[in-house]
Design an enzyme around this catalytic site. Sequence first.
Site, PDB file in Angstrom:
ATOM      1  N   PRO A 201       0.845  -1.206   0.000  1.00  9.45           N
ATOM      2  CA  PRO A 201       0.000   0.000   0.000  1.00  9.45           C
ATOM      3  C   PRO A 201       0.875   1.249   0.000  1.00  9.45           C
ATOM      4  O   PRO A 201       1.583   1.528   0.959  1.00  9.45           O
ATOM      5  CB  PRO A 201      -0.810  -0.130   1.292  1.00  9.45           C
ATOM      6  CG  PRO A 201      -0.002  -1.029   2.164  1.00  9.45           C
ATOM      7  CD  PRO A 201       0.744  -1.959   1.252  1.00  9.45           C
ATOM      8  N   ASP A 373       6.071   2.194   2.067  1.00  8.37           N
ATOM      9  CA  ASP A 373       5.171   1.051   2.236  1.00  8.37           C
ATOM     10  C   ASP A 373       4.441   1.229   3.565  1.00  8.37           C
ATOM     11  O   ASP A 373       5.046   1.137   4.637  1.00  8.37           O
ATOM     12  CB  ASP A 373       5.991  -0.242   2.224  1.00  8.37           C
ATOM     13  CG  ASP A 373       5.123  -1.499   2.264  1.00  8.37           C
ATOM     14  OD1 ASP A 373       3.938  -1.395   2.631  1.00  8.37           O
ATOM     15  OD2 ASP A 373       5.649  -2.583   1.934  1.00  8.37           O
ATOM     16  N   HIS A 374       3.123   1.464   3.492  1.00  5.47           N
ATOM     17  CA  HIS A 374       2.354   1.764   4.699  1.00  5.47           C
ATOM     18  C   HIS A 374       2.189   0.542   5.606  1.00  5.47           C
ATOM     19  O   HIS A 374       1.783   0.670   6.763  1.00  5.47           O
ATOM     20  CB  HIS A 374       0.975   2.318   4.306  1.00  5.47           C
ATOM     21  CG  HIS A 374       0.412   3.278   5.311  1.00  5.47           C
ATOM     22  ND1 HIS A 374       0.773   3.261   6.634  1.00  5.47           N
ATOM     23  CD2 HIS A 374      -0.493   4.279   5.175  1.00  5.47           C
ATOM     24  CE1 HIS A 374       0.112   4.211   7.283  1.00  5.47           C
ATOM     25  NE2 HIS A 374      -0.653   4.855   6.417  1.00  5.47           N
ATOM     26  N   ARG A 375       2.523  -0.648   5.118  1.00  8.38           N
ATOM     27  CA  ARG A 375       2.498  -1.833   5.975  1.00  8.38           C
ATOM     28  C   ARG A 375       3.638  -1.786   6.982  1.00  8.38           C
ATOM     29  O   ARG A 375       3.526  -2.317   8.093  1.00  8.38           O
ATOM     30  CB  ARG A 375       2.629  -3.112   5.144  1.00  8.38           C
ATOM     31  CG  ARG A 375       1.537  -3.354   4.126  1.00  8.38           C
ATOM     32  CD  ARG A 375       1.873  -4.558   3.263  1.00  8.38           C
ATOM     33  NE  ARG A 375       3.154  -4.400   2.592  1.00  8.38           N
ATOM     34  CZ  ARG A 375       3.779  -5.358   1.899  1.00  8.38           C
ATOM     35  NH1 ARG A 375       3.234  -6.556   1.820  1.00  8.38           N
ATOM     36  NH2 ARG A 375       4.932  -5.127   1.307  1.00  8.38           N
TER      37      ARG A 375
END
Length: 404
Positions: A201, A373-375
């Site tokens: 994401p 990367d929002h993870r």
Amino acid sequence: MEVKLHDIGEGMHEAEILHYFVEPGQNVKNDEPLVEIQTDKMTAELTAPADGVVEELRFHIGEVVEVGTTILSLRTDDYEETQTMIVQREQKQPMKTGASSTSTKPYNNENPHKRVQASPHTRRVAREQGVNIEEVTGSGPSGRITAEDIYQFLKAPSKPVSEKSTEEAQPKEQEERKFVPFRGRRKQIAKKMVKSLHTAPHVTHFDEVMMSDLLDLKQQLKQEGTSISVAAFFIKAIQMSLEEHGIFNSKLNEEQERIELEPHFNIGLATDTEEGLIVPVIKNVEDKSIELIHEEMKELTAKAKENQLSAKELSGGTFTMSNVGPLGSTGATPILNYPETGLIAFHKTKRMPVVVNEEIVIRDVMNISFTFDHRVADGAKAATFVNRFIDYIHHPSKMLVKLV
């Protein structure tokens, strides 16, 4: 003896057949080039593993083959007898193609559009000089065209223009539609971008940084005889910022459910070439001075433009930098170089009024965008990382102090 496509680079799965240097029945020596291939990162040549005779070419030019697939076969004994057998076989039946091919016509080593052996630099010279490179005879190995061949072609007497050729030069009422092949590096880039975007994401954080102090330092060094690009300072500032915010110098291992922090800072340089985007890597930036980073960056960029990078120079990246400011960009939302966690892009620098100490002054201001990367990390950590980078650029002396 089977000559197979082997892995010549990190993560390579397939390659496109660009050109054969040999044909069935031809004698070859050990290490002699057999076939030119194109991966998602580079163009490379596969060489003969031993002396022998080319027995069979199993794929057509333009076909994509997977790693481990046999591209051609060699007969390594009884040269004359083998040549006779090959000639007899070629007269009786067409060449076999790979399992992925649906073609039934005999193999033809000539591309429908003539395969020209020339580096991107040579092709650029030809375009700038208005030369149709297909009309030039190459003097290099295997007929490769060099820049000198282009210049010699220009010096040659011009051919008289016939009445027929003049008529052919007239524009047609209905031009045929032109196509750009979607294969080779362009196709591999597409696959990688889709995987990255659909796996991680993406979030992009935007900010701006005043460049005036750094540009003043750069000018001062130049006057003292040391010329260093602004991008070299960027790379050092990125590495120092990552040391304090290592979460962005990491990769997510979903199978083992852990975020793996990289021990070294290997900064990739997103580089635009005629064959497409490519990312050479400066390794162990933490151990290098800004001057050494500058020299290595120049060397890697030049090799990227000439399509001469090795697999080692294209692998091992932990973070990517994209400098699109010279092209006039004001902002973007870059796609991550998966499986890396972060990518920072630098855009156009403009002189504009800003408020400093309650006064309006003119400063050089550059836009930046940071995709992550929002993870792996949240927006607050991204803002903190970018703020640290901005602080180093606002006060470049802090970088120099840490180098002591």
